[in-house]
Design an enzyme around this catalytic site. Sequence first.
Site, PDB file in Angstrom:
ATOM      1  N   PRO A   1       0.821  -1.220   0.000  1.00 35.84           N
ATOM      2  CG  PRO A   1      -0.722  -1.530   1.725  1.00 35.84           C
ATOM      3  CD  PRO A   1       0.574  -2.053   1.181  1.00 35.84           C
TER       4      PRO A   1
ATOM      5  CG  ASP B   1      -8.357  -1.024 -23.953  1.00 35.38           C
ATOM      6  OD1 ASP B   1      -9.433  -0.475 -23.699  1.00 35.38           O
ATOM      7  OD2 ASP B   1      -8.204  -2.231 -24.058  1.00 35.38           O
TER       8      ASP B   1
ATOM      9  NE  ARG C   1      -5.313  -5.139 -21.629  1.00 32.43           N
ATOM     10  CZ  ARG C   1      -5.120  -3.940 -22.150  1.00 32.43           C
ATOM     11  NH1 ARG C   1      -4.213  -3.129 -21.639  1.00 32.43           N
ATOM     12  NH2 ARG C   1      -5.822  -3.519 -23.173  1.00 32.43           N
TER      13      ARG C   1
ATOM     14  CD  GLU D   1      -0.315  -5.367  10.504  1.00 34.25           C
ATOM     15  OE1 GLU D   1      -0.240  -4.152  10.250  1.00 34.25           O
ATOM     16  OE2 GLU D   1      -1.373  -6.007  10.427  1.00 34.25           O
TER      17      GLU D   1
HETATM   18  C1  9D3 Z   1      -2.273  -1.043   9.253  1.00 34.62           C
HETATM   19  C2  9D3 Z   1      -1.266  -0.834   8.199  1.00 34.62           C
HETATM   20  N1  9D3 Z   1      -1.643  -1.439   6.912  1.00 34.62           N
HETATM   21  C3  9D3 Z   1      -1.033  -0.653   5.814  1.00 34.62           C
HETATM   22  C4  9D3 Z   1      -2.008   0.278   5.172  1.00 34.62           C
HETATM   23  C5  9D3 Z   1      -1.129  -2.805   6.882  1.00 34.62           C
HETATM   24  C6  9D3 Z   1      -1.417  -3.546   5.638  1.00 34.62           C
HETATM   25  C7  9D3 Z   1      -2.684  -3.590   5.090  1.00 34.62           C
HETATM   26  C8  9D3 Z   1      -2.955  -4.340   3.947  1.00 34.62           C
HETATM   27  C9  9D3 Z   1      -0.409  -4.246   5.011  1.00 34.62           C
HETATM   28  C10 9D3 Z   1      -0.671  -5.005   3.874  1.00 34.62           C
HETATM   29  C11 9D3 Z   1      -1.951  -5.044   3.354  1.00 34.62           C
HETATM   30  C12 9D3 Z   1      -2.238  -5.891   2.183  1.00 34.62           C
HETATM   31  N2  9D3 Z   1      -2.146  -5.131   0.932  1.00 34.62           N
HETATM   32  C13 9D3 Z   1      -1.125  -5.251   0.096  1.00 34.62           C
HETATM   33  O1  9D3 Z   1      -0.225  -6.017   0.356  1.00 34.62           O
HETATM   34  C14 9D3 Z   1      -1.103  -4.443  -1.112  1.00 34.62           C
HETATM   35  C15 9D3 Z   1      -1.953  -3.384  -1.527  1.00 34.62           C
HETATM   36  C16 9D3 Z   1      -3.094  -2.766  -0.947  1.00 34.62           C
HETATM   37  O2  9D3 Z   1      -3.596  -3.127   0.140  1.00 34.62           O
HETATM   38  N3  9D3 Z   1      -3.674  -1.737  -1.624  1.00 34.62           N
HETATM   39  C17 9D3 Z   1      -3.210  -1.283  -2.814  1.00 34.62           C
HETATM   40  N4  9D3 Z   1      -2.150  -1.811  -3.406  1.00 34.62           N
HETATM   41  C18 9D3 Z   1      -1.535  -2.844  -2.756  1.00 34.62           C
HETATM   42  S1  9D3 Z   1      -0.198  -3.642  -3.342  1.00 34.62           S
HETATM   43  C19 9D3 Z   1      -0.107  -4.661  -2.039  1.00 34.62           C
END
Ligand code: 9D3
Length: 236
Positions: free
Chosen positions: A87, A167, A152, A114
């Site tokens: 994220p 696209d 793609r 986490e």
């Molecule tokens: C409480 C802190 N969180 C971070 C915002 C912990 C956390 C939440 C969700 C850690 C990993 C995740 C799982 N998500 C991904 O690994 C992930 C992701 C996403 O949640 N949103 C957008 N792109 C991506 S790429 C990997």
Amino acid sequence: MEIDILSLFPEYFRGPFDVSMVQRAREAGLLDIRLTDIRDFSENKHRRVDDRPFGGGPGMVLCPGPVAQAIRSSRRKGRSRVIYLSPQGSPLTAAKCQELAKEEHLILLFGHYEGVDERVLESDIDEEISIGDYVLTSGCAAAIVLVDSVIRFIPGVLGHPDAAQEDSFQDGIFDAPHYTRPEVFEGRLVPPVLLAGNHAEIRKWRRSQALEKTHRVRPDLMRNKEKISEPLSLNC
Ligand code: 9D3
């Protein structure tokens, strides 16, 4: 292109990668996806690969040892690009997908729980990518999105060589609406311009529809686009 996906749930990917475009690309020899279980690189007999965070806090963190070993077992000198999906990464865009499609080997890693110990990210990751500003339960779905959107752009994966370029988002506006038979569905008519056979008019109409919807739904995409001008008559 070769793609290695390092995860705790290799089974998660079997369904999505065994159907449709991805399957076709694999059968055509354009794509080779390998699924690696990070637990195979665990340093203990219980196959544990996570532990509690130093400094406290909720959840578990993937240990650097098994993750580093998993990456290094897949990596080929000078030929692999290692991507951490999280994220906190920079946003995935069409331009980024196109750039990644030129690589011969991608290694995809993502957090479970986490996240991953920061030190292995520093030592072994080339870049960190997010698929958008929302929270997933794991990075598995993000890996599927990345693979699907990148392949793609590999020549030969789509039937028509320019399809990926043409696209939506490639030129920054939405697609125009589509219609097929019947000409009347539950009292709704196909726009007459599409039935009249004037291809210049059809092009103009499609462009105006695309611009109108982009303007309405995603005004942020309208920067640098030609102004919605007079002949395109809009009801806004
Ligand atoms: C409480 C802190 N969180 C971070 C915002 C912990 C956390 C939440 C969700 C850690 C990993 C995740 C799982 N998500 C991904 O690994 C992930 C992701 C996403 O949640 N949103 C957008 N792109 C991506 S790429 C990997």
